[in-house]
Design a protein around this motif. Structure first.
Motif, short mmCIF file in Angstrom:
data_model
loop_
_atom_site.label_atom_id
_atom_site.label_comp_id
_atom_site.label_asym_id
_atom_site.label_seq_id
_atom_site.Cartn_x
_atom_site.Cartn_y
_atom_site.Cartn_z
N ALA A 394 -21.65 38.53 -40.34
CA ALA A 394 -22.78 37.70 -39.95
C ALA A 394 -22.68 37.24 -38.50
CB ALA A 394 -22.86 36.48 -40.87
N GLY A 395 -21.51 37.41 -37.91
CA GLY A 395 -21.36 37.01 -36.51
C GLY A 395 -21.08 35.53 -36.33
N PHE A 396 -20.36 34.95 -37.29
CA PHE A 396 -19.98 33.55 -37.17
C PHE A 396 -19.00 33.41 -36.01
CE2 PHE A 396 -17.97 29.57 -38.49
CZ PHE A 396 -19.08 28.83 -38.82
N PRO A 397 -19.12 32.31 -35.21
CA PRO A 397 -18.31 32.20 -34.00
C PRO A 397 -16.82 32.41 -34.24
CG PRO A 397 -19.94 30.48 -34.06
CD PRO A 397 -20.08 31.22 -35.34
N PHE A 398 -16.23 33.15 -33.33
CA PHE A 398 -14.79 33.43 -33.24
C PHE A 398 -14.30 34.43 -34.28
CE2 PHE A 398 -15.47 29.06 -31.74
CZ PHE A 398 -15.40 29.35 -30.40
N PHE A 399 -15.19 34.94 -35.13
CA PHE A 399 -14.81 36.08 -35.95
C PHE A 399 -15.11 37.36 -35.16
CE2 PHE A 399 -13.88 34.58 -40.28
CZ PHE A 399 -14.08 33.23 -40.08
N THR A 400 -14.53 38.49 -35.62
CA THR A 400 -14.66 39.73 -34.85
C THR A 400 -16.11 40.10 -34.60
OG1 THR A 400 -12.58 40.54 -35.72
CG2 THR A 400 -14.09 42.17 -34.85
N GLY A 401 -16.93 40.01 -35.65
CA GLY A 401 -18.32 40.40 -35.52
C GLY A 401 -19.06 39.58 -34.48
N PHE A 402 -18.62 38.36 -34.27
CA PHE A 402 -19.25 37.51 -33.28
C PHE A 402 -19.10 38.11 -31.89
CE2 PHE A 402 -18.43 34.04 -30.20
CZ PHE A 402 -19.71 33.54 -30.11
N PHE A 403 -17.88 38.53 -31.59
CA PHE A 403 -17.64 39.08 -30.25
C PHE A 403 -18.31 40.43 -30.08
CE2 PHE A 403 -14.06 36.22 -30.91
CZ PHE A 403 -14.21 35.41 -29.81
N SER A 404 -18.23 41.26 -31.12
CA SER A 404 -18.68 42.64 -30.93
C SER A 404 -20.20 42.75 -31.02
CB SER A 404 -18.01 43.55 -31.96
OG SER A 404 -18.33 43.14 -33.26
N LYS A 405 -20.78 42.24 -32.10
CA LYS A 405 -22.22 42.41 -32.27
C LYS A 405 -22.99 41.65 -31.20
CE LYS A 405 -23.68 41.10 -36.24
NZ LYS A 405 -24.48 39.97 -36.69
N ASP A 406 -22.53 40.42 -30.95
CA ASP A 406 -23.30 39.60 -30.04
C ASP A 406 -23.17 40.07 -28.60
OD1 ASP A 406 -23.91 38.43 -32.32
OD2 ASP A 406 -22.65 36.68 -32.07
N GLU A 407 -22.09 40.79 -28.31
CA GLU A 407 -21.99 41.39 -26.99
C GLU A 407 -23.10 42.45 -26.82
OE1 GLU A 407 -20.03 40.30 -24.72
OE2 GLU A 407 -20.67 41.79 -23.23
N ILE A 408 -23.36 43.17 -27.90
CA ILE A 408 -24.44 44.17 -27.84
C ILE A 408 -25.77 43.47 -27.59
CG2 ILE A 408 -25.76 45.85 -29.19
CD1 ILE A 408 -23.20 46.70 -30.48
N ILE A 409 -25.99 42.33 -28.29
CA ILE A 409 -27.25 41.62 -28.11
C ILE A 409 -27.38 41.11 -26.68
CG2 ILE A 409 -28.56 39.62 -28.89
CD1 ILE A 409 -27.40 40.05 -31.63
N VAL A 410 -26.28 40.64 -26.13
CA VAL A 410 -26.33 40.10 -24.77
C VAL A 410 -26.64 41.21 -23.77
CG1 VAL A 410 -24.95 39.09 -22.94
CG2 VAL A 410 -24.88 38.10 -25.22
N ILE A 411 -26.00 42.38 -23.91
CA ILE A 411 -26.33 43.43 -22.95
C ILE A 411 -27.72 43.99 -23.23
CG2 ILE A 411 -23.95 44.04 -22.36
CD1 ILE A 411 -24.35 46.56 -24.06
N ALA A 412 -28.18 43.87 -24.48
CA ALA A 412 -29.56 44.26 -24.76
C ALA A 412 -30.52 43.38 -23.97
CB ALA A 412 -29.85 44.16 -26.25
N TYR A 413 -30.13 42.13 -23.75
CA TYR A 413 -30.95 41.24 -22.92
C TYR A 413 -31.01 41.75 -21.49
CZ TYR A 413 -32.62 37.16 -20.45
OH TYR A 413 -33.34 36.33 -19.64
N GLU A 414 -29.84 42.18 -20.99
CA GLU A 414 -29.82 42.75 -19.63
C GLU A 414 -30.74 43.97 -19.55
OE1 GLU A 414 -26.07 43.59 -17.85
OE2 GLU A 414 -25.16 41.82 -18.74
N TYR A 415 -30.65 44.79 -20.60
CA TYR A 415 -31.52 45.95 -20.69
C TYR A 415 -32.98 45.51 -20.65
CZ TYR A 415 -33.22 50.42 -22.60
OH TYR A 415 -33.86 51.60 -22.82
N GLY A 416 -33.24 44.40 -21.36
CA GLY A 416 -34.60 43.88 -21.39
C GLY A 416 -35.08 43.46 -20.02
N VAL A 417 -34.20 42.78 -19.28
CA VAL A 417 -34.58 42.33 -17.95
C VAL A 417 -34.89 43.53 -17.06
CG1 VAL A 417 -33.72 41.22 -15.87
CG2 VAL A 417 -33.30 40.19 -18.11
N LEU A 418 -34.05 44.57 -17.17
CA LEU A 418 -34.20 45.72 -16.29
C LEU A 418 -35.28 46.69 -16.75
CD1 LEU A 418 -30.53 46.59 -15.38
CD2 LEU A 418 -32.31 45.87 -13.82
N ILE A 419 -35.35 46.93 -18.05
CA ILE A 419 -36.18 48.04 -18.52
C ILE A 419 -37.19 47.60 -19.56
CG2 ILE A 419 -36.18 50.33 -19.57
CD1 ILE A 419 -33.25 50.55 -18.45
#
Lengths: 674, 100
Positions: A394-419
């Motif tokens: 579920a991406g609860f803070p400080f669990f593995t899924g939090f770091f990995s999945k949410d990193e994808i969401i964050v760079i997806a935001y960068e993608y959004g800004v650019l493209i």
């Protein structure tokens, strides 16, 4: 020194396969310990190789095979992390399977097939050329078929195995076409290759990408993506993955969650330079991934089968990884690290969740969550390890899924800004749904009233042990490995002769700078920062973008709790039948995709076409031949009456024949012909 | 000496009579006799031309032919006897088992 034994990473499981196949039924537990030990041996060798080559070396061994092809081993950071993950997770799953499959009359067959699968998957990972990779790719598909259909006397299992095989085969055809196309393009360059270099080797492909026409690159990229879509269960070829849950739960954990289905993502990551250079290549990857992530998550919301929920979750998370790779159009090679990080983390917590589900099914003897409820009272270990897995997913803070999945969401935001913001929106929605369906599952299985009379006992320690180890990784891996993982993976393509700036020009990625000076500057800045592997790569985003994933996770869990946790609200999932509400029914039916694909397309269009072709074949192709032979027969029937059996008739014919001959010859002489 | 033409005329007449019998007769024995007529018309031709040329080869061949005709008649009548035992008749219209 360990590098000399790299071939044993595949060799040991192959040995275990042969042993289990031929002498397995004389051994306790079908020889399962052999398979587990062989994989563990692979883990030891992989760890040894890791200590030798970390952080800046790669291993490349190769020998000629035939014509322009070779066999070889290539262990770079990308392959190494996959090797470590696969050997580690699969060792645990094999150990667990020793308990889970105990007493099954086909245990020896199971462990033989599992060992063959392990060997193929590991071979796929460290192949140094596309042809070899393709061979292992097909072997993996074969093992998947065998293991899904493990209980082959059950018609649904046999049907699911067939479906998986045929569906992935659709993707594999595209993959093979891409390989042929790539080979032809490279061959037409007439490269002067050094000794030990072959056309389909990855370093050679990387080095000569810029010389291939861009249109061809796009075709190749789409073909490879087709293969990845089939293997990784992306839309529209995801239909086989939920059905694949017909196999034993260990198979679901091993093949359809942690390892095999990641092969598609791995392929795209491995060929990332090609996708980067191909115009629209990464866009297609991002579109497929983001759409699948949301699409599968909605279906996971309604399923009552605990394993199907996890299967849809797998499809969705694989979509996240694909989208992460596709986002490389905006952030460059860093995307590979992000996607691979989610891949590794996902394999830990998804294997954990599947093994936990297996533990529950082992005790309760049903897959249907409506018949569970309150299982947590009797299975404390399973409950808490699965809680960790669910929080991680579920991406609860400080669990593995939090770091990995949410990193994808964050760079997806960068993608959004650019493209384009679409992938970001899809992924955020998918993340919300992820948290909801995960905890819908957890609450309705482990809490609440007992909704049926099921077996109430904890699973044996051989099954609990792997759960605990995986839980440790599902919790701690993200926190512990995040920084070093990214910086290590970022170096992956530095080992090769590949110029991303040049490829970016071909792929049209630098044109993004024209969107606006500010956006471009920000993009370049962050790309530069990321290339250095800094921990602060996300500095470009506003604070609310970084906080959002946390809100999503907690909000999703609470939403699920509102409906399914009896301490907050009385709600009996067993009351839900799912036939009344049209939306629920649509989701439960998987968007009627089965009806459309099997009912309409397969039985209507394909079967109808086949009927027409059959008619043409029988009436036209066979028809005129049959008519001709019938005519010849009838003709012969008539003229054979000449053979009357009466001698006088033969004599008469003979005399007449002579007379005719004499007349003809005399006439011919008369006119001077003879 | 009898002119060659008369000999050939005789041979032709015999041949025609034999052929006519062969085509029209149904009785197996009559057929055998017709075949003898055919053979002997050929023999007459051989002897006549042998005397006319003169060359003794034709007469030698006529002797061969007579020997062959005797053998042929033996085999033929043996077949006819076998047919008679099988069918009770030597009327060849009734013996047509070897047809379509």
């Amino acid at each position: 020194m360990y590098a000399d034994y790299a071939y044993l990473i595949v060799g040991l499981p192959v040995l275990a396969f042969v042993l289990c196949l031929f002498v397995g039924w004389h051994l306790p537990r079908g020889g399962g310990f052999l398979t587990a030990l062989a994989t563990f041996g692979g883990l030891i060798i992989s760890l040894g190789i890791f200590t030798e080559i970390y952080p800046d070396k790669i291993i490349h061994q190769s020998m000629p095979w035939f014509a322009n092809f070779n066999v070889g081993i290539l262990i770079d950071p990308l392959a190494l992390v996959m090797l470590l993950m696969v050997t580690f997770v699969v060792t645990l799953i094999h150990t667990y399977a020793n308990g889970y499959m105990n007493g099954d009359p086909g245990a020896a067959r199971y462990f033989a097939e599992a060992a063959l699968f392990t060997a193929s998957m590991l071979g796929l990972i460290y192949s140094d050329n596309l042809l070899q990779l393709f061979i292992f790719w097909e072997l993996v598909g074969l093992c998947s078929y065998l293991l899904i259909g493990f209980w082959y006397r059950k018609p649904s299992a046999a049907a699911a195995a067939k479906k998986a095989f045929l569906t992935t085969r659709v993707g594999d055809v595209f993959f093979l076409a891409a390989i042929i196309l790539l080979y032809n393009n490279l061959a037409s360059l007439n490269l002067a290759l050094n000794t030990g270099e072959y056309l389909l080797q990855f370093p050679v492909i990387y080095a000569h990408l810029a010389q291939i026409p861009p249109a061809q690159l796009t075709l190749i990229a789409l073909g490879l993506l087709g293969g990845a879509v089939g293997k990784s269960g992306q839309f529209p070829l995801h239909v086989w993955l939920p059905d694949a849950m017909e196999g034993p739960t260990t198979v679901s954990a091993m093949i359809h969650a942690a390892t095999m289905v990641t092969a598609g993502v791995y392929l795209v990551a491995r060929m990332f330079p090609l996708f980067y250079a191909a115009p629209h290549g990464l866009t297609a990857v991002a579109a497929v991934g983001a759409f699948t992530a949301l699409f599968a998550a909605t279906m996971g919301l309604t399923s009552f089968d605990i394993k199907r929920v996890l299967a849809f979750s797998t499809v969705s998370q694989l979509g996240f990884m694909m989208a992460g790779l596709g986002i490389g159009a905006a952030v460059g090679t860093m995307a590979v690290g992000v996607a691979m990080f989610h891949l590794i983390g996902h394999s830990f917590f998804k294997a954990l969740l599947f093994l936990g589900a297996g533990s529950v099914i082992h005790a309760v003897n049903t897959n249907d969550m409506r018949e569970m409820g309150g299982v947590g009272k009797y299975m404390k270990w399973t409950m808490y390890t699965m809680l960790i897995g669910s929080l991680s997913l579920a991406g609860f803070p400080f669990f593995t899924g939090f770091f990995s999945k949410d990193e994808i969401i964050v760079i997806a935001y960068e993608y959004g800004v650019l493209i384009n913001f679409l992938p970001y929106i899809f992924l955020v929605l998918a993340a919300v749904l992820t948290a909801i369906y995960t905890f819908r599952m957890w609450f309705s299985v482990f809490t609440g009233k007992e909704r049926s009379n099921y077996g109430k006992h904890e699973s044996p320690m051989i099954m609990i042990g792997p759960l605990v180890i995986l839980a440790v990784f599902a919790f701690g891996f993200g926190l512990a490995a995040q920084g070093s993982f990214y910086s290590y993976l970022d170096t992956n393509f530095e080992h090769y002769d590949v110029n991303f700036e040049e490829l970016g020009v071909i792929g049209g990625h630098v044109l993004e700078g024209e969107h606006g000076a500010e956006g471009a500057a920000e993009g370049e800045q962050s790309t530069a920062a990321e290339a250095e592997g800094g921990a602060e790569e996300a500095h470009g985003e506003p604070w609310y973008i970084q906080i959002l994933p946390i809100i999503i996770a907690i909000g999703g869990i609470l939403t699920a709790g509102l409906f399914y946790w009896d301490k907050i609200k009385k709600f009996d999932p067993s009351q839900v039948t799912g036939d009344k509400d049209p939306i629920r029914k649509m989701l439960l039916k998987g968007y009627y995709q089965h009806e459309i694909l099997t009912g309409w397309f397969a039985e209507g269009v394909v079967y109808g076409t086949a009927l027409i072709c059959n008619t043409i074949d029988i009436k036209l192709v066979d028809g005129w031949l049959n008519w001709l032979s019938a005519w010849v027969m009838g003709f012969a029937q008539n003229i054979r009456k000449v053979q009357s059996g009466v001698v006088q008739n033969y004599v008469t014919a003979l005399v007449l024949g002579i007379v005719v001959l004499v007349v003809v010859i005399s006439l011919a002489k008369e006119v001077g012909l003879a | 000496m009898i002119p060659l033409e008369l000999n050939i005329l005789l041979a032709s007449t015999m041949f025609t009579i034999g052929l006519y019998g062969l085509v029209t007769q149904r009785n197996g024995v009559k057929l055998m006799m017709c075949i003898e007529l055919l053979l002997n018309s050929a023999n007459i031709n051989l002897v006549a031309f042998s005397a006319y040329l003169p060359n003794v080869n034709g007469q030698v061949f006529a002797l061969f032919s007579i020997a062959l005709a005797a053998a042929e008649a033996g085999v033929g009548f043996a077949i006819l006897i076998a047919l008679y035992r099988l069918y009770g008749t030597i009327d060849l219209d009734n013996i047509n088992a070897m047809r379509w």
